[in-house]
Motif scaffolding. Sequence first.
Motif: not given
Length: 115
Positions: A34, A38, A47, A49, A51-52, A55-56
């Motif tokens: 993570s 980042t 953006s 994106f 990391t998102s 995370s999912l």
Amino acid sequence: MNWYLKVLKNYVNFQGRARRKEYWMFTLFNVIFSIVLTIVESLADISPFLTSIYSLFIILPSLAVTVRRLHDTGRSGWWVLIGLIPLIGSLVILVFTCLDSDVEENRFGKNPKVV
């Protein structure tokens, strides 16, 4: 890294037990990935994106290994819901995941240290 991959391979396995080492090594690699994502996103000025998506991708394996860790301490996996209580819930989960294994064998299976 083997512990991280082991958890990813068992991402839908909510039964059984997980050692402290398995849980905390997975958590360590999860935090490292993570942070790296980042940093890459901030250096590339994009953006969050990546990391998102990560995370999912990691939410189900994280939940499964936490439930198995709770099983190792002799608690039901439903205890993970206490984490929804702000601050206190997270502290309770932290304490539970830091505790040593229950006994040689409990209702969730044999101790993974012995097997």
